[in-house]
Design a protein around this motif. Structure first.
Motif, PDB file in Angstrom:
ATOM      1  N   MET A  98       0.826  -1.206   0.000  1.00  0.00           N
ATOM      2  CA  MET A  98       0.000   0.000   0.000  1.00  0.00           C
ATOM      3  C   MET A  98       0.863   1.260   0.000  1.00  0.00           C
ATOM      4  O   MET A  98       0.619   2.199  -0.779  1.00  0.00           O
ATOM      5  CB  MET A  98      -0.928   0.003   1.224  1.00  0.00           C
ATOM      6  CG  MET A  98      -1.794   1.254   1.328  1.00  0.00           C
ATOM      7  SD  MET A  98      -2.876   1.224   2.770  1.00  0.00           S
ATOM      8  CE  MET A  98      -4.054  -0.023   2.268  1.00  0.00           C
ATOM      9  N   ALA A  99       1.888   1.277   0.839  1.00  0.00           N
ATOM     10  CA  ALA A  99       2.727   2.467   0.953  1.00  0.00           C
ATOM     11  C   ALA A  99       3.497   2.747  -0.328  1.00  0.00           C
ATOM     12  O   ALA A  99       3.685   3.907  -0.717  1.00  0.00           O
ATOM     13  CB  ALA A  99       3.695   2.301   2.128  1.00  0.00           C
ATOM     14  N   ALA A 100       3.965   1.692  -0.993  1.00  0.00           N
ATOM     15  CA  ALA A 100       4.798   1.859  -2.186  1.00  0.00           C
ATOM     16  C   ALA A 100       3.998   1.798  -3.482  1.00  0.00           C
ATOM     17  O   ALA A 100       4.556   2.017  -4.564  1.00  0.00           O
ATOM     18  CB  ALA A 100       5.883   0.787  -2.205  1.00  0.00           C
ATOM     19  N   GLY A 101       2.706   1.505  -3.378  1.00  0.00           N
ATOM     20  CA  GLY A 101       1.894   1.401  -4.576  1.00  0.00           C
ATOM     21  C   GLY A 101       2.275   0.218  -5.447  1.00  0.00           C
ATOM     22  O   GLY A 101       2.255   0.310  -6.686  1.00  0.00           O
ATOM     23  N   LYS A 102       2.603  -0.905  -4.807  1.00  0.00           N
ATOM     24  CA  LYS A 102       3.030  -2.107  -5.531  1.00  0.00           C
ATOM     25  C   LYS A 102       1.975  -3.194  -5.420  1.00  0.00           C
ATOM     26  O   LYS A 102       1.241  -3.270  -4.429  1.00  0.00           O
ATOM     27  CB  LYS A 102       4.358  -2.629  -4.960  1.00  0.00           C
ATOM     28  CG  LYS A 102       5.483  -1.598  -4.950  1.00  0.00           C
ATOM     29  CD  LYS A 102       5.919  -1.221  -6.353  1.00  0.00           C
ATOM     30  CE  LYS A 102       7.079  -0.238  -6.321  1.00  0.00           C
ATOM     31  NZ  LYS A 102       7.540   0.125  -7.680  1.00  0.00           N
ATOM     32  N   PRO A 103       1.904  -4.092  -6.409  1.00  0.00           N
ATOM     33  CA  PRO A 103       0.962  -5.213  -6.315  1.00  0.00           C
ATOM     34  C   PRO A 103       1.350  -6.171  -5.189  1.00  0.00           C
ATOM     35  O   PRO A 103       2.536  -6.349  -4.884  1.00  0.00           O
ATOM     36  CB  PRO A 103       1.091  -5.910  -7.674  1.00  0.00           C
ATOM     37  CG  PRO A 103       1.760  -4.925  -8.570  1.00  0.00           C
ATOM     38  CD  PRO A 103       2.628  -4.085  -7.691  1.00  0.00           C
ATOM     39  N   LEU A 104       0.339  -6.784  -4.598  1.00  0.00           N
ATOM     40  CA  LEU A 104       0.541  -7.806  -3.582  1.00  0.00           C
ATOM     41  C   LEU A 104       0.299  -9.176  -4.197  1.00  0.00           C
ATOM     42  O   LEU A 104      -0.668  -9.378  -4.926  1.00  0.00           O
ATOM     43  CB  LEU A 104      -0.427  -7.604  -2.417  1.00  0.00           C
ATOM     44  CG  LEU A 104      -0.454  -8.714  -1.353  1.00  0.00           C
ATOM     45  CD1 LEU A 104       0.809  -8.678  -0.506  1.00  0.00           C
ATOM     46  CD2 LEU A 104      -1.694  -8.598  -0.464  1.00  0.00           C
ATOM     47  N   VAL A 105       1.195 -10.120  -3.887  1.00  0.00           N
ATOM     48  CA  VAL A 105       0.990 -11.507  -4.277  1.00  0.00           C
ATOM     49  C   VAL A 105       0.924 -12.332  -2.996  1.00  0.00           C
ATOM     50  O   VAL A 105       1.923 -12.451  -2.277  1.00  0.00           O
ATOM     51  CB  VAL A 105       2.118 -12.036  -5.181  1.00  0.00           C
ATOM     52  CG1 VAL A 105       1.815 -13.468  -5.612  1.00  0.00           C
ATOM     53  CG2 VAL A 105       2.293 -11.138  -6.400  1.00  0.00           C
ATOM     54  N   ALA A 106      -0.249 -12.853  -2.681  1.00  0.00           N
ATOM     55  CA  ALA A 106      -0.437 -13.693  -1.493  1.00  0.00           C
ATOM     56  C   ALA A 106      -0.047 -15.112  -1.866  1.00  0.00           C
ATOM     57  O   ALA A 106      -0.715 -15.751  -2.689  1.00  0.00           O
ATOM     58  CB  ALA A 106      -1.880 -13.624  -1.016  1.00  0.00           C
ATOM     59  N   VAL A 107       1.022 -15.615  -1.283  1.00  0.00           N
ATOM     60  CA  VAL A 107       1.608 -16.889  -1.691  1.00  0.00           C
ATOM     61  C   VAL A 107       1.216 -18.000  -0.731  1.00  0.00           C
ATOM     62  O   VAL A 107       1.307 -17.847   0.496  1.00  0.00           O
ATOM     63  CB  VAL A 107       3.142 -16.785  -1.771  1.00  0.00           C
ATOM     64  CG1 VAL A 107       3.779 -18.145  -2.061  1.00  0.00           C
ATOM     65  CG2 VAL A 107       3.550 -15.776  -2.841  1.00  0.00           C
ATOM     66  N   ASN A 108       0.784 -19.108  -1.295  1.00  0.00           N
ATOM     67  CA  ASN A 108       0.595 -20.330  -0.517  1.00  0.00           C
ATOM     68  C   ASN A 108       1.983 -20.882  -0.190  1.00  0.00           C
ATOM     69  O   ASN A 108       2.786 -21.137  -1.085  1.00  0.00           O
ATOM     70  CB  ASN A 108      -0.210 -21.340  -1.334  1.00  0.00           C
ATOM     71  CG  ASN A 108      -0.551 -22.598  -0.563  1.00  0.00           C
ATOM     72  OD1 ASN A 108       0.285 -23.185   0.113  1.00  0.00           O
ATOM     73  ND2 ASN A 108      -1.792 -23.059  -0.699  1.00  0.00           N
ATOM     74  N   HIS A 109       2.269 -21.061   1.091  1.00  0.00           N
ATOM     75  CA  HIS A 109       3.580 -21.551   1.517  1.00  0.00           C
ATOM     76  C   HIS A 109       3.940 -22.869   0.831  1.00  0.00           C
ATOM     77  O   HIS A 109       5.098 -23.095   0.465  1.00  0.00           O
ATOM     78  CB  HIS A 109       3.575 -21.740   3.042  1.00  0.00           C
ATOM     79  CG  HIS A 109       4.846 -22.262   3.608  1.00  0.00           C
ATOM     80  ND1 HIS A 109       5.938 -21.458   3.874  1.00  0.00           N
ATOM     81  CD2 HIS A 109       5.214 -23.517   3.976  1.00  0.00           C
ATOM     82  CE1 HIS A 109       6.910 -22.194   4.370  1.00  0.00           C
ATOM     83  NE2 HIS A 109       6.506 -23.443   4.438  1.00  0.00           N
TER      84      HIS A 109
END
Length: 344
Positions: A101-112
């Motif tokens: 959010m702070a850097a304006g970057k995409p988030l990738v939620a990774v399955n461990h």
């Protein structure tokens, strides 16, 4: 070329890494918690979560500094979102969300588990889909057909304990300390693997799955009997695990057909006798064998960054309200195994 910041905090390892889509690991920072958990003979979730919260932010800063990069240089932020100890998972995922959010970057939620499943492709650029994967770790023991990023077909799972869990419990029973896997393997060198009559649960069974709870109980009985040397128990236990893994893997190949590649991943994949057995199975079935280097088998952020890179390249990103998951099967459509089932 993309640059991914990876964050891992699912159990007792806090880690941050910067990995490119060209498989270059620019930085990897890891802080273990062995000293904190050793007095208890296993991971204490509350202690682990507090340790993650204390060390993760400076660890990320150290990784960026090691790579000579800033958040502006990062294309996406990948964070483990499950499965794992929910307190630790939340620490890493919330941190990843805040940075995204702070850097304006995409988030990738990774399955461990996907991090483990794809980690051999980070180590071996020639490894292509599909491949047959034995995923063996502290919390999971599965055989999967990896058909692509986000495409997994589960062929077998454990109906109770995982192999890594059995190693840790055996180490505790024998007074070897924590973490159990490496200690049992080292101690087993001093023993005779044929001296203690331990069971091989589900060997030659018609169902495809694993079971290690009965083996663990047999170790307790052997130890309490006083009839066997501790090193012999360790060696016999390790051989029983090798035999169980081999039998179930052979069944999966027979039932579902071979792939060009046999792959192993997860913390238990660092065990030398298990790797040796897998090399033999691969050779017997004319399959190429791939195993990541030992450090990439245990929990780390490089595999999370790489899984993030693979997902990012496929256009798979996630919203900032993605919820942390204590359970997250790679193949949610797989038939539920009898027994525990939740580790499927």
């Amino acid at each position: 070329m993309s640059l991914i910041l990876g964050i891992e905090s699912s159990c007792d390892e806090t880690a941050a890494a910067l990995v490119t889509s060209e498989r270059e690991i620019l930085a990897h920072q890891l802080a273990g918690q062995e000293a904190e958990h050793a007095p208890y003979g296993g991971v204490v979730p509350e202690i682990a979560a507090r340790a993650h919260a204390e060390i993760l932010t400076p660890l990320i800063a150290a990784a960026l500094n090691e790579a000579g990069k800033s958040l502006d240089d990062v294309d996406a932020i990948a964070a483990t979102a499950g499965p794992g100890l929910i307190g630790g998972v939340m620490v890493g995922l919330v941190t990843g969300k805040a940075l995204a959010m702070a850097a304006g970057k995409p988030l990738v939620a990774v399955n461990h588990l996907e991090g483990h499943a794809l980690s051999p492709r980070l180590a071996n650029p020639d490894l292509t889909f599909p491949y047959l994967l034995l995923l063996v770790s502290g919390g999971h023991c599965q055989i999967l057909r990896v058909e692509g990023v986000g495409q997994y077909r589960r062929l077998a799972t454990t109906i109770d304990d995982a192999a890594g869990e059995a190693f840790d419990k055996t180490a505790k029973i024998l007074g070897l300390g924590y973490p159990g896997g490496p200690k049992v393997e080292a101690f087993a060198h001093q023993g005779n693997p044929e001296s203690v009559p331990l069971p091989r649960p589900l060997i030659r069974s018609k169902e495809p799955h694993f079971s290690f709870a009965g083996l663990k109980s047999a170790v307790v009985r052997a130890h309490n009997s006083g009839d066997f040397e501790p090193a012999d128990i360790a060696a016999s236990f390790q051989q029983a695990v090798v035999d169980c893994l081999r039998d179930r893997l052979e069944k999966a190949i027979t039932d579902h057909g071979r792939c060009a590649n046999l792959v192993v991943a997860g913390g238990v994949a660092a065990n030398t006798p298990i790797r040796t057995m897998l090399e033999q199975v691969a050779e017997e079935h004319a399959m190429a064998f791939t195993a990541p280097p030992h450090w990439l088998c245990t929990d780390n952020a490089a595999m999370i960054a790489w899984a993030g890179a693979e997902r990012f390249a496929a256009g798979l990103t996630d919203p900032l309200d993605f919820v942390a998951r204590p359970r997250w099967p790679l193949d949610p459509g797989a038939e539920k195994a009898r027994g525990a089932g939740v580790k499927a």
